[in-house]
Write a protein that holds these residues in place. Structure first.
Motif, PDB file in Angstrom:
ATOM      1  N   LYS A  23     -45.786  59.865 -47.175  1.00 20.12           N
ATOM      2  CA  LYS A  23     -46.181  58.520 -47.596  1.00 20.12           C
ATOM      3  C   LYS A  23     -46.564  57.708 -46.363  1.00 20.12           C
ATOM      4  N   LYS A  24     -47.771  57.139 -46.371  1.00 24.34           N
ATOM      5  CA  LYS A  24     -48.226  56.305 -45.262  1.00 24.34           C
ATOM      6  C   LYS A  24     -47.552  54.936 -45.373  1.00 24.34           C
ATOM      7  N   GLU A  26     -48.406  52.238 -44.057  1.00 22.29           N
ATOM      8  CA  GLU A  26     -49.404  51.180 -44.218  1.00 22.29           C
ATOM      9  C   GLU A  26     -49.751  50.946 -45.688  1.00 22.29           C
ATOM     10  N   ASP A  27     -49.502  51.933 -46.547  1.00 21.45           N
ATOM     11  CA  ASP A  27     -49.770  51.800 -47.983  1.00 21.45           C
ATOM     12  C   ASP A  27     -48.610  51.162 -48.744  1.00 21.45           C
ATOM     13  N   ASP A  28     -47.480  50.972 -48.072  1.00 22.69           N
ATOM     14  CA  ASP A  28     -46.287  50.394 -48.697  1.00 22.69           C
ATOM     15  C   ASP A  28     -46.241  48.901 -48.381  1.00 22.69           C
ATOM     16  N   SER A  29     -46.579  48.070 -49.351  1.00 22.21           N
ATOM     17  CA  SER A  29     -46.635  46.618 -49.106  1.00 22.21           C
ATOM     18  C   SER A  29     -45.267  46.018 -48.795  1.00 22.21           C
TER      19      SER A  29
END
Length: 96
Positions: A23-24, A26-29
């Motif tokens: 899981k990146k 940067e994709d996890d707000s």
């Protein structure tokens, strides 16, 4: 574990195993890269979730490029050293 055994192909953790788990960040707000403790907690995850990306970033200090503006001119190897060649050569020979 012997070196020969350790160097064998990993048949358990294949691309198919890793792909759904990676899981990146940067994709996890909800991830805050300025939170040191949260970054350390994320760095310990391994299993159902394997985080990758920017774990931590300090925003309270300048970057290396900000502290050393000469770095904004490009790679140092392409910059004029502003040191006479004979002085540079003498210094390098002294270090060798």
């Amino acid at each position: 574990m012997s070196l020969a055994r350790a160097s064998r192909t990993n048949h358990d953790n294949t691309y198919q195993w890793f792909r759904p788990r990676v899981k990146k960040l940067e994709d996890d707000s909800s991830h805050d890269p300025t939170n040191w403790m949260a970054a350390m907690e994320k760095s310990l995850l391994w299993g159902d979730e394997i985080p990758i990306g920017k774990f931590f970033e300090r925003t309270d200090v300048s970057t290396l490029h900000g502290a050393e503006p000469v770095l904004n001119e490009g790679p140092l190897v392409h910059c004029d050293p502003r040191v006479p060649p004979d002085v540079a050569r003498s210094f390098i020979e002294e270090l060798m």
